[in-house]
Design a protein around this motif. Structure first.
Motif, PDB file in Angstrom:
ATOM      1  N   MET A   1       0.844  -1.193   0.000  1.00 11.44           N
ATOM      2  CA  MET A   1       0.000   0.000   0.000  1.00 11.44           C
ATOM      3  C   MET A   1       0.883   1.249   0.000  1.00 11.44           C
ATOM      4  O   MET A   1       1.884   1.315   0.716  1.00 11.44           O
ATOM      5  N   SER A   2       0.501   2.227  -0.804  1.00 12.41           N
ATOM      6  CA  SER A   2       1.296   3.439  -0.926  1.00 12.41           C
ATOM      7  C   SER A   2       1.290   4.240   0.366  1.00 12.41           C
ATOM      8  O   SER A   2       0.280   4.341   1.061  1.00 12.41           O
ATOM      9  N   ALA A   3       2.459   4.820   0.687  1.00  7.98           N
ATOM     10  CA  ALA A   3       2.583   5.655   1.878  1.00  7.98           C
ATOM     11  C   ALA A   3       2.531   7.134   1.540  1.00  7.98           C
ATOM     12  O   ALA A   3       2.634   7.981   2.426  1.00  7.98           O
ATOM     13  N   VAL A   4       2.368   7.446   0.260  1.00  5.85           N
ATOM     14  CA  VAL A   4       2.283   8.839  -0.193  1.00  5.85           C
ATOM     15  C   VAL A   4       1.131   8.947  -1.181  1.00  5.85           C
ATOM     16  O   VAL A   4       1.083   8.205  -2.166  1.00  5.85           O
ATOM     17  N   ARG A   5       0.193   9.832  -0.903  1.00  7.59           N
ATOM     18  CA  ARG A   5      -0.929  10.061  -1.807  1.00  7.59           C
ATOM     19  C   ARG A   5      -0.733  11.362  -2.574  1.00  7.59           C
ATOM     20  O   ARG A   5      -0.274  12.358  -2.006  1.00  7.59           O
ATOM     21  N   ASP A  20       1.180   9.494   4.184  1.00  7.32           N
ATOM     22  CA  ASP A  20       0.022   8.690   4.580  1.00  7.32           C
ATOM     23  C   ASP A  20       0.421   7.453   5.392  1.00  7.32           C
ATOM     24  O   ASP A  20       0.168   6.321   5.000  1.00  7.32           O
ATOM     25  N   ARG A  21       1.047   7.707   6.540  1.00  9.02           N
ATOM     26  CA  ARG A  21       1.314   6.639   7.520  1.00  9.02           C
ATOM     27  C   ARG A  21       0.839   7.132   8.895  1.00  9.02           C
ATOM     28  O   ARG A  21       1.627   7.227   9.840  1.00  9.02           O
ATOM     29  N   ASP A  31      10.639   2.666   2.349  1.00 10.44           N
ATOM     30  CA  ASP A  31       9.692   2.642   1.226  1.00 10.44           C
ATOM     31  C   ASP A  31       9.098   4.035   1.000  1.00 10.44           C
ATOM     32  O   ASP A  31       8.966   4.487  -0.147  1.00 10.44           O
ATOM     33  N   MET A  32       8.726   4.699   2.086  1.00  5.13           N
ATOM     34  CA  MET A  32       8.159   6.036   1.958  1.00  5.13           C
ATOM     35  C   MET A  32       9.193   7.006   1.395  1.00  5.13           C
ATOM     36  O   MET A  32       8.853   7.871   0.576  1.00  5.13           O
ATOM     37  N   ARG A  34      11.579   6.328  -0.697  1.00  2.00           N
ATOM     38  CA  ARG A  34      11.658   6.083  -2.141  1.00  2.00           C
ATOM     39  C   ARG A  34      10.425   6.628  -2.855  1.00  2.00           C
ATOM     40  O   ARG A  34      10.530   7.196  -3.964  1.00  2.00           O
ATOM     41  N   GLU A  35       9.254   6.471  -2.242  1.00  2.00           N
ATOM     42  CA  GLU A  35       8.026   6.989  -2.848  1.00  2.00           C
ATOM     43  C   GLU A  35       8.061   8.503  -2.977  1.00  2.00           C
ATOM     44  O   GLU A  35       7.650   9.063  -4.001  1.00  2.00           O
ATOM     45  N   VAL A  39       7.684  10.670  -6.327  1.00  2.00           N
ATOM     46  CA  VAL A  39       6.612  11.655  -6.496  1.00  2.00           C
ATOM     47  C   VAL A  39       7.181  12.977  -6.993  1.00  2.00           C
ATOM     48  O   VAL A  39       6.680  13.569  -7.958  1.00  2.00           O
TER      49      VAL A  39
END
Length: 258
Positions: A1-5, A20-21, A31-32, A34-35, A39
């Motif tokens: 599940m994505s940690a950044v919207r 978004d954690r 992971d966040m 890298r996301e 972005v």
């Protein structure tokens, strides 16, 4: 599940990027990190987005820095330290579209990597800013350097050195220049979006050139300071086990807000 919207409004030209954690107070794991980098890099190529708002999900925090469960193996040399937060900000990823941060609740430690690369900060009255590094036997290097470019020396020194004992309120943050606006309670995101929409309505070449000029005025000094950070961290940090011991024994409720 994505940690950044990412939610983009094509009509206004504003994208809202949300950490978004909330279950971890929006702390950043690998992971966040890298996301976030992905972005910012992706927004470079989206011409429909002309301004960005950065915020956190949940009611308790904007971001509480790096997740304490993250393990980042480090080389033995102080010249080759790895800091996953160095790549989480828009400027680190070559994004020169303006970023407005909307802060509510806690913003501490590694959150300053993000605030330090935002153009300005709008805060909810619930916002509280602090840096816990020294309380856990850690050097506040990059965080201090980024905030020293935004706040008077005495104020940033007090925040970094007082660590967990004291938090800066939204009101005080506004007085010292860290925050440009204190919105009504619950209104930081809407206020930040309003500002971003105004900026997004201007010709993007001039806006992005201005962002690049503003950052150019800061980056030479930051580059020189950042070059010293790995050695300062290697020299000043307690061993990881001792840091964990201090963290496990932390006291709650012993701080004051000013």
């Amino acid at each position: 599940m994505s940690a950044v919207r990412v939610e983009a409004d094509k009509d206004s030209g504003v994208a809202v990027v949300t950490l978004d954690r909330p279950h971890r107070l929006n702390a950043i794991d690998l992971d966040m990190a890298r996301e976030l980098a992905a972005v910012w890099q992706g927004l470079r190529f989206d011409d429909s987005v002309r301004a960005v708002v950065l915020t956190g999900s949940g009611e308790r925090a904007f971001c509480t820095g790096i997740d304490r469960d993250v393990v980042v193996p480090q080389p033995s040399s102080p010249y080759m330290q790895d800091d996953p937060l160095l790549t989480v900000g828009p400027k680190a990823n070559g994004l020169w579209k303006p970023v407005v941060a909307a802060v509510h609740g806690l913003a501490c430690g590694g959150a300053f990597y993000l605030l330090g690369e935002s153009e300005f900060v709008v805060a909810d009255p619930t916002a509280e800013f602090f840096d816990p590094h020294t309380a856990y036997g850690m050097v506040s290097a990059y965080e201090s350097m980024l905030m020293a470019a935004r706040m008077p020396y005495g104020e940033v020194a007090r925040m970094m050195l007082m660590a967990n004992a004291e938090r800066i309120s939204a009101r005080r943050a506004h007085e010292v220049g860290l925050v440009s606006e204190v919105a009504e309670e619950g209104g930081a995101l809407a206020a930040a979006v309003r500002c971003a929409a105004v900026v997004a309505g201007y010709p993007p070449q001039g806006v992005q050139g201005t962002v690049r000029a503003l950052w150019a005025a800061r980056e030479a000094g930051l580059a020189q300071a950042f070059a010293q950070a790995p050695a300062l961290i290697a020299l000043g940090n307690l061993p990881a086990g001792r840091q964990a011991e201090l963290f496990a024994g932390r006291r709650h409720g012993g701080f004051r807000v000013r």
